[in-house]
Structure formats: C-alpha cells, structure tokens
Write a protein that holds these residues in place. Structure first.
Motif, PDB file in Angstrom:
ATOM      1  N   PHE A 217      43.017  -4.727 -59.277  1.00 33.88           N
ATOM      2  CA  PHE A 217      42.207  -5.498 -57.894  1.00 33.88           C
ATOM      3  C   PHE A 217      40.975  -4.690 -57.324  1.00 33.88           C
ATOM      4  O   PHE A 217      40.107  -5.151 -57.495  1.00 33.88           O
ATOM      5  N   LEU A 218      41.199  -2.985 -58.338  1.00 32.03           N
ATOM      6  CA  LEU A 218      39.458  -2.618 -58.070  1.00 32.03           C
ATOM      7  C   LEU A 218      38.442  -3.276 -59.137  1.00 32.03           C
ATOM      8  O   LEU A 218      37.174  -3.697 -58.859  1.00 32.03           O
ATOM      9  N   VAL A 219      38.835  -3.236 -60.401  1.00 35.25           N
ATOM     10  CA  VAL A 219      37.842  -3.774 -61.548  1.00 35.25           C
ATOM     11  C   VAL A 219      37.274  -5.241 -60.836  1.00 35.25           C
ATOM     12  O   VAL A 219      36.356  -5.729 -60.880  1.00 35.25           O
ATOM     13  N   THR A 220      38.225  -5.852 -60.438  1.00 33.13           N
ATOM     14  CA  THR A 220      38.194  -7.050 -60.173  1.00 33.13           C
ATOM     15  C   THR A 220      37.626  -7.405 -58.900  1.00 33.13           C
ATOM     16  O   THR A 220      36.517  -8.343 -59.350  1.00 33.13           O
ATOM     17  N   SER A 221      37.419  -7.227 -58.071  1.00 35.61           N
ATOM     18  CA  SER A 221      36.320  -7.407 -56.536  1.00 35.61           C
ATOM     19  C   SER A 221      35.227  -6.544 -56.924  1.00 35.61           C
ATOM     20  O   SER A 221      34.679  -7.669 -56.864  1.00 35.61           O
TER      21      SER A 221
ATOM     22  N   PHE B 269      39.417 -12.345 -54.199  1.00 38.90           N
ATOM     23  CA  PHE B 269      40.032 -12.818 -53.099  1.00 38.90           C
ATOM     24  C   PHE B 269      38.488 -11.792 -51.925  1.00 38.90           C
ATOM     25  O   PHE B 269      37.813 -12.271 -51.510  1.00 38.90           O
ATOM     26  N   VAL B 270      38.969 -10.901 -51.982  1.00 31.58           N
ATOM     27  CA  VAL B 270      38.369  -9.586 -50.976  1.00 31.58           C
ATOM     28  C   VAL B 270      37.167  -9.136 -51.545  1.00 31.58           C
ATOM     29  O   VAL B 270      36.041  -8.880 -50.989  1.00 31.58           O
ATOM     30  N   SER B 271      36.699  -9.793 -52.727  1.00 34.79           N
ATOM     31  CA  SER B 271      35.066  -9.953 -53.048  1.00 34.79           C
ATOM     32  C   SER B 271      33.972 -11.051 -52.354  1.00 34.79           C
ATOM     33  O   SER B 271      32.781 -10.459 -51.943  1.00 34.79           O
ATOM     34  N   ALA B 272      34.804 -11.681 -51.832  1.00 30.58           N
ATOM     35  CA  ALA B 272      33.987 -12.474 -51.208  1.00 30.58           C
ATOM     36  C   ALA B 272      33.592 -12.055 -49.882  1.00 30.58           C
ATOM     37  O   ALA B 272      32.799 -12.749 -49.172  1.00 30.58           O
ATOM     38  N   PHE B 273      34.701 -11.080 -48.900  1.00 29.91           N
ATOM     39  CA  PHE B 273      33.867 -10.331 -48.107  1.00 29.91           C
ATOM     40  C   PHE B 273      33.287  -9.351 -48.043  1.00 29.91           C
ATOM     41  O   PHE B 273      33.291  -8.575 -46.770  1.00 29.91           O
ATOM     42  N   ALA B 274      32.474  -8.159 -49.389  1.00 28.20           N
ATOM     43  CA  ALA B 274      32.083  -7.470 -49.723  1.00 28.20           C
ATOM     44  C   ALA B 274      30.828  -7.559 -50.115  1.00 28.20           C
ATOM     45  O   ALA B 274      31.064  -8.723 -50.111  1.00 28.20           O
TER      46      ALA B 274
ATOM     47  N   ALA C  61      33.291  -3.785 -51.357  1.00 28.75           N
ATOM     48  CA  ALA C  61      34.701  -3.382 -52.323  1.00 28.75           C
ATOM     49  C   ALA C  61      35.486  -2.720 -52.018  1.00 28.75           C
ATOM     50  O   ALA C  61      36.938  -2.685 -52.098  1.00 28.75           O
ATOM     51  N   VAL C  62      35.051  -1.243 -52.544  1.00 29.88           N
ATOM     52  CA  VAL C  62      35.587  -0.444 -53.250  1.00 29.88           C
ATOM     53  C   VAL C  62      36.597  -0.427 -51.302  1.00 29.88           C
ATOM     54  O   VAL C  62      38.163   0.380 -50.664  1.00 29.88           O
ATOM     55  N   GLN C  63      36.256  -0.343 -50.572  1.00 30.69           N
ATOM     56  CA  GLN C  63      36.692   0.199 -49.136  1.00 30.69           C
ATOM     57  C   GLN C  63      37.643  -1.026 -48.135  1.00 30.69           C
ATOM     58  O   GLN C  63      38.606   0.010 -47.732  1.00 30.69           O
ATOM     59  N   PHE C  64      37.665  -1.871 -49.146  1.00 32.19           N
ATOM     60  CA  PHE C  64      38.846  -2.457 -49.058  1.00 32.19           C
ATOM     61  C   PHE C  64      40.428  -2.310 -49.181  1.00 32.19           C
ATOM     62  O   PHE C  64      41.340  -3.229 -48.916  1.00 32.19           O
ATOM     63  N   MET C  65      40.398  -1.549 -50.398  1.00 38.16           N
ATOM     64  CA  MET C  65      41.440  -0.721 -50.670  1.00 38.16           C
ATOM     65  C   MET C  65      42.113  -0.294 -49.523  1.00 38.16           C
ATOM     66  O   MET C  65      43.577  -0.371 -49.881  1.00 38.16           O
ATOM     67  N   PRO C  66      42.215   0.527 -48.504  1.00 41.66           N
ATOM     68  CA  PRO C  66      43.011   0.935 -47.534  1.00 41.66           C
ATOM     69  C   PRO C  66      43.113   0.211 -46.415  1.00 41.66           C
ATOM     70  O   PRO C  66      44.371   0.255 -46.063  1.00 41.66           O
ATOM     71  N   ALA C  67      42.418  -1.423 -46.404  1.00 40.41           N
ATOM     72  CA  ALA C  67      42.950  -2.282 -45.511  1.00 40.41           C
ATOM     73  C   ALA C  67      43.312  -2.605 -46.507  1.00 40.41           C
ATOM     74  O   ALA C  67      44.716  -3.542 -45.890  1.00 40.41           O
TER      75      ALA C  67
END
Length: 245
Positions: A66-70, A150-155, A161-167
C-alpha cells in the motif's frame, strides 16, 4: 485492452523501480525483518508467534505494498507522466493493469520470501499447506497494491499519501481480529469488521493455521480478498482522467 500495451506499461514501471533501491528494500525486506523481530520478541513463547505470526504474514505485505504503490503512483500523477500516457493510444485498463502487473510481480517475490522465512526458518507451526499461506499472502499484497493505486488519486503530495494509512489501513488493523476475536467485539464494530477485507485476510491465514485441508471458510476468505482487490483496481481505473489547466 491490449496485452502488448499492458506488458509495455509493466516493463516501464519495473525499470523505474529498479532505480529506486529504497522502495525495493521496503517491499521485499521489511516484511521479512518484521517477522524475524517478532519471532525473537516471543522467543520464550513460541506458541504466541504461531498464533499471530500467520496473521501478520498477511498484514505486513498489505501495508508495505500500500505504501510503496500509493507513493510511486502519486509521483507519476504529479509529474504529469500519467496524463501524457493517457494522451497516447493507451486505455485506462491497459494502464491500471500494467501497474498492477508490475507491482504484482514484486508482490509474488515479497510473499514468497516472507512465507518461506516464517515457515522454514522461523518455525511457524502451520497445520495446513504452506502454499495456501503463500496464496493468501499474495492476495493480501495485491489488495495493498490496489488500495495504493486507488488512494493516490486523492493525494496531492507524498506526505498526504502516507496520511491515508491511518484512514485506510489502521481501522482494518484494529478490527481484523488480530488483537481480539471479532465475535467478541461490540456488535457495531463486529458488523464493520465484516465488510473490511483485512478481516478475511486474517481469517484466511488462521484457517490454514488450524485446518489441514481447504475449508469452505478459506475459499470464502480468498474470494473476498481477491474480489476486493479487483473491485478497488476498477475504481482506481475510474480515477484516471486527464487534468486540464
């Protein structure tokens, strides 16, 4: 969708990753190091490692992928690479499948290393087949890849991008049954955990840990994790659009 364009996209991503040793180390080595440390943290209680080691064997690959891909995909978005690629005769399905294939190949290597280390070197006691552990670990890594795309689109930055991890990751980590059985949680939390894919990833690992044969629950768990990965990849393709100034 063209297989040639998909393979070309995957080859380009792999060439870029080859020049990023830190990302490769994060994907391939960090899960192994974490499992090694965990084994020796519970050196005086091997049964504890057997209990949670299988679960973490699926969780660690999901988190690292998740981290690397985002972050890697966000770099492509912010640098304008994705927009230039979309201006070419390259379909969204080709692009997202190419990224998924490239990171999926790395996920295969990562899952193989982590599973082999846990079972054959750290002494993880598994009743079922280690190959089934590998299957679930691979599906978990692919799910992490899909979520990262997926989440990379919203950062707007790598920090975001890293901040999406807690969410995205932490709620699943708390509710997946790693810390307490899901059926012992408050009814509302148990209902939430029933729709989170990491819950099925952990349950699938535990099925292999406790049963010598493939169970119906194991089949359900793998189908849910794999289905969620495909669903999120489809949603990720929908976020690929040209940005106008």
């Amino acid at each position: 969708m063209s297989s040639a364009r998909t393979l070309a996209t995957a080859a380009r991503v792999l060439r870029q990753l080859r020049h990023d040793p830190r990302s490769i180390a994060l994907m391939l080595l960090v899960p192994c190091v974490m499992l090694f440390l965990l084994r020796h943290v519970f050196d005086g209680s091997p049964g504890t490692f057997d209990t949670i080691g299988a679960s973490l064997l699926g969780i660690f690959p999901l988190i690292t992928m998740f981290l690397v891909t985002s972050i890697a995909t966000l770099r492509e978005r912010t640098s304008g690479t994705l927009e230039r690629l979309l201006a070419m005769p390259l379909g969204k399905a080709d692009l997202i499948a190419g990224y998924a294939l490239a990171f999926g190949l790395l996920a295969v290597v990562q899952s193989t290393l982590a599973t082999g280390l846990a079972v054959w070197f750290l002494g993880l006691d598994v009743i079922g087949s280690p190959w089934l552990l590998l299957l679930v670990a691979l599906l978990d890594a692919l799910l992490g890849t899909a979520l990262g795309l997926f989440v990379s689109a919203f950062a707007a930055s790598e920090f975001q991008a890293v901040q999406f991890m807690p969410a995205v990751i932490f709620p699943q980590l708390l509710l997946c049954g790693l810390f307490t059985p899901r059926d012992q949680m408050a009814p509302a939390l148990e209902a939430i955990s029933d729709v989170l894919p990491m819950s099925y990833a952990v349950d699938g690992m535990n099925q292999v840990l406790r049963h010598p044969d493939i169970t119906g629950d194991f089949v359900r768990d793998t189908l849910v994790v794999g289905g969620c990965a495909l669903l999120v990849l489809t949603l990720g393709a929908a976020t690929l659009r040209r940005r106008t100034a």
